[in-house]
Scaffold this motif. Structure first.
Motif, PDB file in Angstrom:
ATOM      1  N   LEU A  30      47.415  18.622  -7.518  1.00  0.00           N
ATOM      2  CA  LEU A  30      48.281  18.052  -8.548  1.00  0.00           C
ATOM      3  C   LEU A  30      47.711  16.740  -9.057  1.00  0.00           C
ATOM      4  N   HIS A  31      47.697  16.574 -10.385  1.00  0.00           N
ATOM      5  CA  HIS A  31      47.202  15.394 -11.109  1.00  0.00           C
ATOM      6  C   HIS A  31      45.678  15.273 -11.080  1.00  0.00           C
ATOM      7  N   ALA A  32      44.999  16.322 -10.622  1.00  0.00           N
ATOM      8  CA  ALA A  32      43.532  16.327 -10.657  1.00  0.00           C
ATOM      9  C   ALA A  32      43.077  17.304 -11.744  1.00  0.00           C
ATOM     10  N   SER A  33      41.777  17.277 -12.053  1.00  0.00           N
ATOM     11  CA  SER A  33      41.239  18.181 -13.070  1.00  0.00           C
ATOM     12  C   SER A  33      39.792  18.520 -12.745  1.00  0.00           C
ATOM     13  N   MET A  34      39.275  19.544 -13.413  1.00  0.00           N
ATOM     14  CA  MET A  34      37.878  19.909 -13.264  1.00  0.00           C
ATOM     15  C   MET A  34      37.423  20.630 -14.521  1.00  0.00           C
ATOM     16  N   VAL A  35      36.103  20.696 -14.716  1.00  0.00           N
ATOM     17  CA  VAL A  35      35.518  21.380 -15.870  1.00  0.00           C
ATOM     18  C   VAL A  35      34.810  22.630 -15.373  1.00  0.00           C
ATOM     19  N   CYS A  36      35.094  23.755 -16.014  1.00  0.00           N
ATOM     20  CA  CYS A  36      34.469  25.019 -15.609  1.00  0.00           C
ATOM     21  C   CYS A  36      33.122  25.181 -16.305  1.00  0.00           C
ATOM     22  N   GLY A  37      32.432  26.278 -16.017  1.00  0.00           N
ATOM     23  CA  GLY A  37      31.119  26.516 -16.598  1.00  0.00           C
ATOM     24  C   GLY A  37      31.127  26.697 -18.095  1.00  0.00           C
ATOM     25  N   CYS A  38      32.298  26.995 -18.653  1.00  0.00           N
ATOM     26  CA  CYS A  38      32.412  27.148 -20.110  1.00  0.00           C
ATOM     27  C   CYS A  38      32.542  25.801 -20.819  1.00  0.00           C
ATOM     28  N   GLY A  39      32.779  24.736 -20.039  1.00  0.00           N
ATOM     29  CA  GLY A  39      32.993  23.422 -20.632  1.00  0.00           C
ATOM     30  C   GLY A  39      34.444  23.100 -20.903  1.00  0.00           C
ATOM     31  N   HIS A  40      35.375  23.893 -20.353  1.00  0.00           N
ATOM     32  CA  HIS A  40      36.800  23.631 -20.544  1.00  0.00           C
ATOM     33  C   HIS A  40      37.341  22.815 -19.363  1.00  0.00           C
ATOM     34  N   ARG A  41      38.171  21.827 -19.678  1.00  0.00           N
ATOM     35  CA  ARG A  41      38.772  21.013 -18.618  1.00  0.00           C
ATOM     36  C   ARG A  41      40.124  21.605 -18.231  1.00  0.00           C
ATOM     37  N   TRP A  42      40.286  21.866 -16.951  1.00  0.00           N
ATOM     38  CA  TRP A  42      41.522  22.396 -16.385  1.00  0.00           C
ATOM     39  C   TRP A  42      42.218  21.292 -15.602  1.00  0.00           C
ATOM     40  N   SER A  43      43.513  21.124 -15.825  1.00  0.00           N
ATOM     41  CA  SER A  43      44.267  20.075 -15.135  1.00  0.00           C
ATOM     42  C   SER A  43      45.549  20.647 -14.543  1.00  0.00           C
ATOM     43  N   SER A  44      45.923  20.130 -13.382  1.00  0.00           N
ATOM     44  CA  SER A  44      47.194  20.481 -12.765  1.00  0.00           C
ATOM     45  C   SER A  44      48.165  19.333 -12.993  1.00  0.00           C
ATOM     46  N   THR A  45      49.225  19.587 -13.757  1.00  0.00           N
ATOM     47  CA  THR A  45      50.193  18.548 -14.095  1.00  0.00           C
ATOM     48  C   THR A  45      51.572  18.924 -13.575  1.00  0.00           C
ATOM     49  N   ASP A  46      52.501  18.008 -13.689  1.00  0.00           N
ATOM     50  CA  ASP A  46      53.878  18.278 -13.275  1.00  0.00           C
ATOM     51  C   ASP A  46      54.500  19.400 -14.098  1.00  0.00           C
ATOM     52  N   ASP A  47      53.981  19.606 -15.305  1.00  0.00           N
ATOM     53  CA  ASP A  47      54.548  20.616 -16.206  1.00  0.00           C
ATOM     54  C   ASP A  47      53.776  21.934 -16.202  1.00  0.00           C
ATOM     55  N   GLY A  48      52.728  22.032 -15.391  1.00  0.00           N
ATOM     56  CA  GLY A  48      51.962  23.268 -15.328  1.00  0.00           C
ATOM     57  C   GLY A  48      50.473  23.012 -15.455  1.00  0.00           C
ATOM     58  N   VAL A  49      49.723  24.101 -15.626  1.00  0.00           N
ATOM     59  CA  VAL A  49      48.274  24.010 -15.779  1.00  0.00           C
ATOM     60  C   VAL A  49      47.945  23.870 -17.263  1.00  0.00           C
ATOM     61  N   THR A  50      47.101  22.893 -17.599  1.00  0.00           N
ATOM     62  CA  THR A  50      46.693  22.694 -18.992  1.00  0.00           C
ATOM     63  C   THR A  50      45.187  22.908 -19.121  1.00  0.00           C
ATOM     64  N   ILE A  51      44.742  23.261 -20.346  1.00  0.00           N
ATOM     65  CA  ILE A  51      43.321  23.480 -20.626  1.00  0.00           C
ATOM     66  C   ILE A  51      42.949  22.700 -21.885  1.00  0.00           C
ATOM     67  N   ALA A  52      41.889  21.902 -21.793  1.00  0.00           N
ATOM     68  CA  ALA A  52      41.310  21.239 -22.964  1.00  0.00           C
ATOM     69  C   ALA A  52      39.954  21.890 -23.190  1.00  0.00           C
ATOM     70  N   PHE A  53      39.796  22.556 -24.326  1.00  0.00           N
ATOM     71  CA  PHE A  53      38.610  23.371 -24.551  1.00  0.00           C
ATOM     72  C   PHE A  53      37.377  22.544 -24.900  1.00  0.00           C
ATOM     73  N   PHE A  54      36.257  22.947 -24.322  1.00  0.00           N
ATOM     74  CA  PHE A  54      34.929  22.396 -24.614  1.00  0.00           C
ATOM     75  C   PHE A  54      34.858  20.883 -24.419  1.00  0.00           C
ATOM     76  N   GLU A  55      35.417  20.409 -23.288  1.00  0.00           N
ATOM     77  CA  GLU A  55      35.232  19.006 -22.922  1.00  0.00           C
ATOM     78  C   GLU A  55      34.021  18.914 -22.015  1.00  0.00           C
ATOM     79  N   VAL A  56      33.492  17.715 -21.902  1.00  0.00           N
ATOM     80  CA  VAL A  56      32.324  17.495 -21.038  1.00  0.00           C
ATOM     81  C   VAL A  56      32.767  16.681 -19.850  1.00  0.00           C
ATOM     82  N   ASP A  57      32.399  17.134 -18.655  1.00  0.00           N
ATOM     83  CA  ASP A  57      32.759  16.414 -17.446  1.00  0.00           C
ATOM     84  C   ASP A  57      32.020  15.085 -17.428  1.00  0.00           C
TER      85      ASP A  57
END
Length: 211
Positions: A181-208
């Motif tokens: 919870l409250h952490a995030s990571m970037v997958c091989g596609c370049g999308h940032r995944w975050s775990s928030t109080d409201d659910g899982v969010t995705i920001a597309f094509f971000e750079v770690d």
């Protein structure tokens, strides 16, 4: 998993058993002596050669093996409601004295693990949480998006109902990972995944930023 969900899974287990009679959940039956209502997790009624038979199933969602006192309490309940047979379904097994007592009186002991119970009520869409190890992550967040040029992307994710640790599955790069919870990571596609109080969010094509 809660004890109510475990009780539901036990009911589903017997409802799915072919030819196992009429199965009812969470039944209130009168005590044959006092007349007071007694709660039964699962009631199974069978008509055998013109004779009605009644079995009770008691779900034991305990973190440790059940002991002989638990078996005796179910036997007392069966006697109080006039049941012909008692079945105890336990999440974590039973002690040797409990087994001996059950065998002596013809009480069936059945094992239904938490994993098996969850699979009955949330089939193919759950994972035990590795963070708290106390509840499950239900993979109930999914979606798809089409990018410019016609490329499309879809995902599957969910959070632990207890600690909100997230499980993500990126269908494009194949990443399967857990995010606190409250952490995030970037997958091989370049999308940032975050775990928030409201659910899982995705920001597309971000750079770690660590890259």
């Amino acid at each position: 998993m809660t004890w109510q969900e475990y009780q539901e899974a036990v009911a589903v287990l017997y409802e799915q058993a072919d030819g196992f009679g009429n199965v009812s959940r969470n039944v209130m039956a009168p005590d044959k002596i006092t007349g007071q209502p007694r709660q039964i997790d699962v009631l199974i009624e069978i008509e055998a050669k013109g004779h009605p038979l009644k079995m009770i199933v008691d779900a034991k969602f305990h973190a440790v093996p059940i002991d002989v006192r638990e078996v005796e309490s179910v036997l007392a309940l069966a006697d109080a409601v006039g049941a012909n047979k008692a079945i105890v379904v336990a999440a974590n097994g039973w002690t040797e004295p409990a087994k001996k007592k059950a065998d002596h009186v013809g009480c069936d002991l059945e094992l239904l693990s938490v994993d098996e119970a969850l699979d009955l009520i949330v089939p193919d869409k759950w994972k035990m949480c590795p963070s708290c190890d106390a509840d499950c992550i239900v993979l109930d967040q999914e979606g798809a998006v089409t990018f410019e040029g016609g490329a499309w992307f879809w995902w599957l994710a969910g959070q632990c109902r207890g600690c909100k640790c997230a499980r993500i599955h990126c269908q494009d790069c194949g990443l399967k990972a857990y995010i606190e919870l409250h952490a995030s990571m970037v997958c091989g596609c370049g999308h940032r995944w975050s775990s928030t109080d409201d659910g899982v969010t995705i920001a597309f094509f971000e750079v770690d930023p660590e890259w």
